[in-house]
Write a protein that holds these residues in place. Structure first.
Motif, PDB file in Angstrom:
ATOM      1  N   TYR A 182       0.836  -1.196   0.000  1.00  0.00           N
ATOM      2  CA  TYR A 182       0.000   0.000   0.000  1.00  0.00           C
ATOM      3  C   TYR A 182       0.874   1.250   0.000  1.00  0.00           C
ATOM      4  CZ  TYR A 182      -3.855  -3.088   1.261  1.00  0.00           C
ATOM      5  OH  TYR A 182      -4.818  -4.075   1.259  1.00  0.00           O
ATOM      6  N   LEU A 183       0.505   2.211  -0.821  1.00  0.00           N
ATOM      7  CA  LEU A 183       1.167   3.501  -0.880  1.00  0.00           C
ATOM      8  C   LEU A 183       0.295   4.508  -0.142  1.00  0.00           C
ATOM      9  CD1 LEU A 183       3.778   4.558  -2.356  1.00  0.00           C
ATOM     10  CD2 LEU A 183       2.214   5.500  -4.075  1.00  0.00           C
ATOM     11  N   LEU A 184       0.872   5.211   0.824  1.00  0.00           N
ATOM     12  CA  LEU A 184       0.085   6.131   1.645  1.00  0.00           C
ATOM     13  C   LEU A 184      -0.104   7.477   0.937  1.00  0.00           C
ATOM     14  CD1 LEU A 184       1.396   5.524   5.268  1.00  0.00           C
ATOM     15  CD2 LEU A 184      -0.362   4.298   3.986  1.00  0.00           C
ATOM     16  N   LYS A 185      -1.277   8.076   1.168  1.00  0.00           N
ATOM     17  CA  LYS A 185      -1.558   9.388   0.580  1.00  0.00           C
ATOM     18  C   LYS A 185      -0.717  10.481   1.232  1.00  0.00           C
ATOM     19  CE  LYS A 185      -6.485   8.398  -0.335  1.00  0.00           C
ATOM     20  NZ  LYS A 185      -7.860   8.785   0.074  1.00  0.00           N
ATOM     21  N   SER A 186      -0.711  10.508   2.560  1.00  0.00           N
ATOM     22  CA  SER A 186      -0.075  11.604   3.297  1.00  0.00           C
ATOM     23  C   SER A 186       0.889  11.029   4.329  1.00  0.00           C
ATOM     24  CB  SER A 186      -1.128  12.473   3.994  1.00  0.00           C
ATOM     25  OG  SER A 186      -2.053  12.980   3.048  1.00  0.00           O
ATOM     26  N   PRO A 187       2.184  10.912   3.998  1.00  0.00           N
ATOM     27  CA  PRO A 187       3.127  10.286   4.936  1.00  0.00           C
ATOM     28  C   PRO A 187       3.252  11.026   6.256  1.00  0.00           C
ATOM     29  CG  PRO A 187       4.299  11.394   3.153  1.00  0.00           C
ATOM     30  CD  PRO A 187       2.850  11.384   2.785  1.00  0.00           C
ATOM     31  N   ARG A 188       3.025  12.347   6.245  1.00  0.00           N
ATOM     32  CA  ARG A 188       3.194  13.114   7.479  1.00  0.00           C
ATOM     33  C   ARG A 188       2.043  12.930   8.456  1.00  0.00           C
ATOM     34  NH1 ARG A 188       6.232  15.484   3.765  1.00  0.00           N
ATOM     35  NH2 ARG A 188       8.338  16.142   4.425  1.00  0.00           N
ATOM     36  N   GLU A 189       1.018  12.185   8.065  1.00  0.00           N
ATOM     37  CA  GLU A 189       0.032  11.768   9.046  1.00  0.00           C
ATOM     38  C   GLU A 189       0.619  10.710   9.974  1.00  0.00           C
ATOM     39  OE1 GLU A 189      -3.583  10.524   7.252  1.00  0.00           O
ATOM     40  OE2 GLU A 189      -4.032  12.459   6.342  1.00  0.00           O
ATOM     41  N   LEU A 190       1.717  10.082   9.520  1.00  0.00           N
ATOM     42  CA  LEU A 190       2.411   9.109  10.363  1.00  0.00           C
ATOM     43  C   LEU A 190       3.577   9.753  11.099  1.00  0.00           C
ATOM     44  CD1 LEU A 190       2.641   5.784   8.304  1.00  0.00           C
ATOM     45  CD2 LEU A 190       1.470   6.133  10.467  1.00  0.00           C
ATOM     46  N   THR A 191       4.466  10.423  10.361  1.00  0.00           N
ATOM     47  CA  THR A 191       5.639  11.057  10.970  1.00  0.00           C
ATOM     48  C   THR A 191       5.861  12.407  10.311  1.00  0.00           C
ATOM     49  OG1 THR A 191       7.155  10.030   9.376  1.00  0.00           O
ATOM     50  CG2 THR A 191       6.743   8.830  11.427  1.00  0.00           C
ATOM     51  N   GLN A 192       6.378  13.350  11.081  1.00  0.00           N
ATOM     52  CA  GLN A 192       6.667  14.666  10.529  1.00  0.00           C
ATOM     53  C   GLN A 192       7.855  14.624   9.566  1.00  0.00           C
ATOM     54  OE1 GLN A 192       5.016  17.700  10.836  1.00  0.00           O
ATOM     55  NE2 GLN A 192       3.456  16.298  11.612  1.00  0.00           N
ATOM     56  N   ALA A 193       8.871  13.838   9.935  1.00  0.00           N
ATOM     57  CA  ALA A 193      10.040  13.697   9.070  1.00  0.00           C
ATOM     58  C   ALA A 193       9.925  12.387   8.299  1.00  0.00           C
ATOM     59  CB  ALA A 193      11.322  13.709   9.898  1.00  0.00           C
ATOM     60  N   VAL A 194      10.019  12.449   6.987  1.00  0.00           N
ATOM     61  CA  VAL A 194       9.910  11.272   6.142  1.00  0.00           C
ATOM     62  C   VAL A 194      11.290  10.953   5.579  1.00  0.00           C
ATOM     63  CG1 VAL A 194       8.788  10.255   4.121  1.00  0.00           C
ATOM     64  CG2 VAL A 194       7.554  11.906   5.551  1.00  0.00           C
ATOM     65  N   PRO A 195      11.788   9.724   5.777  1.00  0.00           N
ATOM     66  CA  PRO A 195      13.116   9.387   5.260  1.00  0.00           C
ATOM     67  C   PRO A 195      13.179   9.522   3.743  1.00  0.00           C
ATOM     68  CG  PRO A 195      12.315   7.714   6.797  1.00  0.00           C
ATOM     69  CD  PRO A 195      11.153   8.617   6.498  1.00  0.00           C
ATOM     70  N   PRO A 196      14.396   9.688   3.193  1.00  0.00           N
ATOM     71  CA  PRO A 196      14.539   9.743   1.731  1.00  0.00           C
ATOM     72  C   PRO A 196      14.066   8.446   1.093  1.00  0.00           C
ATOM     73  CG  PRO A 196      16.568  10.431   2.839  1.00  0.00           C
ATOM     74  CD  PRO A 196      15.678   9.860   3.894  1.00  0.00           C
ATOM     75  N   ASP A 197      13.683   8.526  -0.184  1.00  0.00           N
ATOM     76  CA  ASP A 197      13.229   7.341  -0.900  1.00  0.00           C
ATOM     77  C   ASP A 197      14.307   6.268  -0.900  1.00  0.00           C
ATOM     78  OD1 ASP A 197      10.878   8.588  -1.462  1.00  0.00           O
ATOM     79  OD2 ASP A 197      11.209   8.785  -3.614  1.00  0.00           O
ATOM     80  N   ASN A 198      13.858   5.015  -0.836  1.00  0.00           N
ATOM     81  CA  ASN A 198      14.748   3.876  -1.044  1.00  0.00           C
ATOM     82  C   ASN A 198      15.076   3.838  -2.534  1.00  0.00           C
ATOM     83  OD1 ASN A 198      15.978   1.371  -1.413  1.00  0.00           O
ATOM     84  ND2 ASN A 198      14.719   0.379   0.133  1.00  0.00           N
ATOM     85  N   TRP A 199      16.299   4.170  -2.882  1.00  0.00           N
ATOM     86  CA  TRP A 199      16.650   4.458  -4.272  1.00  0.00           C
ATOM     87  C   TRP A 199      16.597   3.244  -5.183  1.00  0.00           C
ATOM     88  CZ3 TRP A 199      21.713   3.693  -6.793  1.00  0.00           C
ATOM     89  CH2 TRP A 199      22.506   2.795  -6.097  1.00  0.00           C
ATOM     90  N   VAL A 200      16.541   2.005  -4.636  1.00  0.00           N
ATOM     91  CA  VAL A 200      16.463   0.840  -5.516  1.00  0.00           C
ATOM     92  C   VAL A 200      15.023   0.448  -5.811  1.00  0.00           C
ATOM     93  CG1 VAL A 200      18.666  -0.028  -4.693  1.00  0.00           C
ATOM     94  CG2 VAL A 200      16.564  -0.859  -3.648  1.00  0.00           C
ATOM     95  N   LEU A 201      14.057   1.150  -5.198  1.00  0.00           N
ATOM     96  CA  LEU A 201      12.647   0.841  -5.409  1.00  0.00           C
ATOM     97  C   LEU A 201      12.015   1.893  -6.315  1.00  0.00           C
ATOM     98  CD1 LEU A 201      11.489  -0.143  -1.793  1.00  0.00           C
ATOM     99  CD2 LEU A 201      12.521  -1.568  -3.547  1.00  0.00           C
ATOM    100  N   THR A 202      11.146   1.430  -7.220  1.00  0.00           N
ATOM    101  CA  THR A 202      10.439   2.321  -8.124  1.00  0.00           C
ATOM    102  C   THR A 202       8.985   1.887  -8.205  1.00  0.00           C
ATOM    103  OG1 THR A 202      12.438   2.571  -9.459  1.00  0.00           O
ATOM    104  CG2 THR A 202      10.370   3.293 -10.450  1.00  0.00           C
ATOM    105  N   LEU A 203       8.078   2.830  -8.033  1.00  0.00           N
ATOM    106  CA  LEU A 203       6.656   2.523  -8.160  1.00  0.00           C
ATOM    107  C   LEU A 203       6.351   2.191  -9.613  1.00  0.00           C
ATOM    108  CD1 LEU A 203       3.883   2.488  -6.698  1.00  0.00           C
ATOM    109  CD2 LEU A 203       3.624   4.864  -7.418  1.00  0.00           C
ATOM    110  N   GLU A 204       5.776   1.019  -9.834  1.00  0.00           N
ATOM    111  CA  GLU A 204       5.446   0.614 -11.199  1.00  0.00           C
ATOM    112  C   GLU A 204       4.326   1.492 -11.731  1.00  0.00           C
ATOM    113  OE1 GLU A 204       5.259  -3.615 -13.179  1.00  0.00           O
ATOM    114  OE2 GLU A 204       3.321  -3.164 -12.285  1.00  0.00           O
ATOM    115  N   LYS A 205       4.513   2.033 -12.912  1.00  0.00           N
ATOM    116  CA  LYS A 205       3.528   2.921 -13.516  1.00  0.00           C
ATOM    117  C   LYS A 205       2.987   2.275 -14.776  1.00  0.00           C
ATOM    118  CE  LYS A 205       5.522   7.158 -11.658  1.00  0.00           C
ATOM    119  NZ  LYS A 205       6.065   8.497 -11.956  1.00  0.00           N
TER     120      LYS A 205
END
Length: 601
Positions: free
Chosen positions: A570-593
């Motif tokens: 699952y991809l979240l709509k609003s990450p800051r509803e969980l945490t104020q600081a969001v870590p950088p993207d995991n660079w080896v992962l890409t959302l399939e489009k």
């Protein structure tokens, strides 16, 4: 890269007036033009969030000045990176490894989310600076630089001005360079960068302590740089840089050793039936996994958070640090028969040197019975070691109460000799670093892997709506899961972007791996994983996730070095509803489009 070096060496030799054994100084851009060095610069750019202008001013410019200063100098005489240009390669490798390790941390440590957001890139830059500066003064105290006209050149006068030769000093002090590293800071970093660093006095101090050899005061900067250094050296010596990178920081070896001593001396009763510790003249034997689980619980209670939760990984750490004796490769648990008089019991046990616990002092009385490894005639015999051992992975799989969805530690791939003579050495070396970094952060999920094959999309059934009571109960479970997830991320008990993590960041938001995250919750909060589908259904009803054309489950592609795998979740709509600081993207992962799927929420 080997072929490229030979071509470069040939060009240098052909320069008019070049004497035998002389190198000609080159500009920073020319030194960095090698394909592998360009690849590493691209990795640094991809791993930071700086604008192009800021990257050029604060990252690329210091690297170019560093390259012009160290030129073709080696990093050591006969150890790692001992070839022409080795010092520059070593520093760039360290910077790449260091930035990937930095992604595991929210920096500054313990800072407010707004501070971590506003100054996080400065902390990333400081890791690059530390990689450049940690050995730079070797060019002053370890190496003599002789110019063509006979002068002995010192780099505190500036970059090498003409053709030169290099010779290592005899009887040099191998620790002196650390104390002198800061003397070249202004030449490499420049006043502009130093002013920027001093805007964060705490960070400026950590960096200065790190490069001047006071690593005990260097904090997280020293820890990351130390690991990155180990990884680069390991790679250069034909070892496994991933194992070096995976070694936890904060002196885990010391904490594990001290923990073992405490448990054996204060908690475990020796040589008693039903106990967990048995001392013979040759070894200390601990019942596995019971003793290690009790050690882990003790360390957690002491506030040591760097202990791997997965038992297989913990065994690997104990083995890697030499705290438990290896039976054979990847195996450290013996199948033993313990007997005394007419009593006997079969146990899985690990073997420890008594010296680790009691030193060379007096030890307790040894066990009066016998401990025999099954299949061996004598204790510790290697005649049938494999038959008398259990792999670390098997121990983890059989751990009582283990999370059934926790992936076992992945086996490290055998590293190929990149310096082979098959004509492909240049290509192999140029891709090796990138492949190794990808492997470190790759989530080992194969197509059809059981850990992801149970994923299902809970469809919204409009024809048969849930009864009001069922909706309320499901939402209640979802809210309970959401609170657990939020607390776990804030306390960092739920790891993000690790190779075995069930939470990653993709496209600027959190990605929850299914069913792993729901099984993790069910195991921790509901006494087992049986109700994970109920948890997933409750989460969906909260509406926190992205839906594309009615599809709840998203696919994320994992671009590995030799294959492409995927994760579902699952991809979240609003990450800051969980945490104020969001870590950088995991660079080896890409959302399939997929065409017609992604885009409408």
């Amino acid at each position: 890269m080997l072929l490229e070096r030979l071509r470069w060496w040939g060009r240098a030799r052909s320069v008019k007036g070049q004497g035998e054994g002389l190198e000609y100084p080159r500009s920073g851009p020319e030194l960095l033009a090698l394909p592998r060095r360009q690849q590493m610069l691209k990795m640094l750019w991809d791993t930071t969030s700086l604008t192009q202008e800021a990257f050029d001013d604060y990252i690329l410019a210091p690297i170019q000045r560093y390259a012009e200063l160290v030129q073709q100098l080696p990093a050591s005489e006969s150890h790692h990176h001992s070839y022409a240009g080795g010092m520059l390669d070593h520093a760039l490798e360290m910077a790449c490894y260091g930035l990937k390790l930095r992604q595991r941390h929210l920096l500054p440590p313990g800072g407010k989310p707004e501070d971590q957001s506003s100054s996080g890139e400065l902390w990333s830059a400081a890791i690059i600076y530390a990689a450049l500066m940690h050995d730079v003064a070797k060019t002053l105290v370890d190496i003599e630089i002789h110019l063509e006209d006979g002068r002995n050149w010192k780099l505190w006068h500036g970059p090498i001005p003409g053709p030169y030769r290099v010779r290592y000093r005899a009887g040099r002090d191998y620790h002196l360079h650390a104390a002198l590293n800061p003397i070249l800071c202004q030449q490499v970093l420049g006043p502009h960068v130093l002013d920027w660093l001093l805007s964060q006095p705490r960070l400026f101090g950590l960096l200065t302590y790190t490069i001047s050899g006071h690593t005990d005061r260097g904090g997280i900067i020293a820890e990351i740089v130390h690991q990155a250094d180990r990884a680069s050296v390991s790679k250069a010596m034909g070892g496994d840089p991933l194992q070096a990178l995976a070694a936890p920081v904060e002196s885990l070896q010391r904490k594990l050793a001290d923990g073992l001593r405490y448990m054996v001396k204060e908690q475990f009763q020796l040589n008693q039936r039903g106990g967990v510790a048995w001392l013979t003249k040759e070894a200390l034997w601990l019942v596995s996994p019971r003793a290690i689980n009790e050690l882990k619980a003790h360390l957690y209670a002491q506030g040591v958070k760097s202990i791997p939760a997965d038992l297989g990984r913990l065994y690997g750490e104990l083995q890697a640090h030499g705290l438990i004796e290896e039976v054979s490769e990847g195996k450290s648990v013996w199948k033993c028969e313990v007997s005394e008089g007419d009593w006997s019991q079969s146990l899985s046990m690990i073997r420890i040197s008594p010296t680790l616990i009691w030193g060379t002092g007096t030890k307790p009385e040894p066990f009066k019975g016998k401990i025999e490894t099954k299949g061996c005639d004598t204790l510790g015999s290697e005649s049938n070691a494999d038959a008398a051992s259990v792999s670390n992975d098997e121990v983890a799989a059989n751990e009582v109460g283990a999370d059934e969805n926790t992936p076992l530690p992945a086996k490290n791939k055998d590293s190929s000799d990149a310096g082979g003579s098959d004509g492909k050495a240049g290509v192999d070396l140029e891709s090796a670093l990138d492949d190794e970094l990808i492997s470190l952060f790759e989530n080992k999920v194969e197509v059809g892997d059981e850990s992801n094959s149970e994923t299902f999309d809970v469809q919204d059934n409009k024809d048969e709506p849930d009864a009001p009571g069922e909706v309320g109960e499901a939402k209640g479970m979802g809210e309970r899961f959401w609170g657990w997830l939020q607390q776990g991320l804030e306390s960092r008990s739920i790891i993000v972007n690790d190779s075995n993590a069930v939470v990653h960041t993709v496209s600027g938001t959190y990605f929850l791996v299914s069913p792993g995250i729901f099984k993790r919750f069910a195991s921790a909060e509901l006494g087992g994983t049986r109700r994970w589908k109920e948890v997933q259904s409750g989460f969906q009803k909260l509406g926190h996730h992205v839906k594309t054309h009615g599809v709840n489950i998203q696919k994320v592609v994992v671009a590995g070095p030799n294959k492409t795998t995927y994760l579902m979740g699952y991809l979240l709509k609003s990450p800051r509803e969980l945490t104020q600081a969001v870590p950088p993207d995991n660079w080896v992962l890409t959302l399939e489009k997929e065409e017609g799927r992604v885009g409408d929420v």
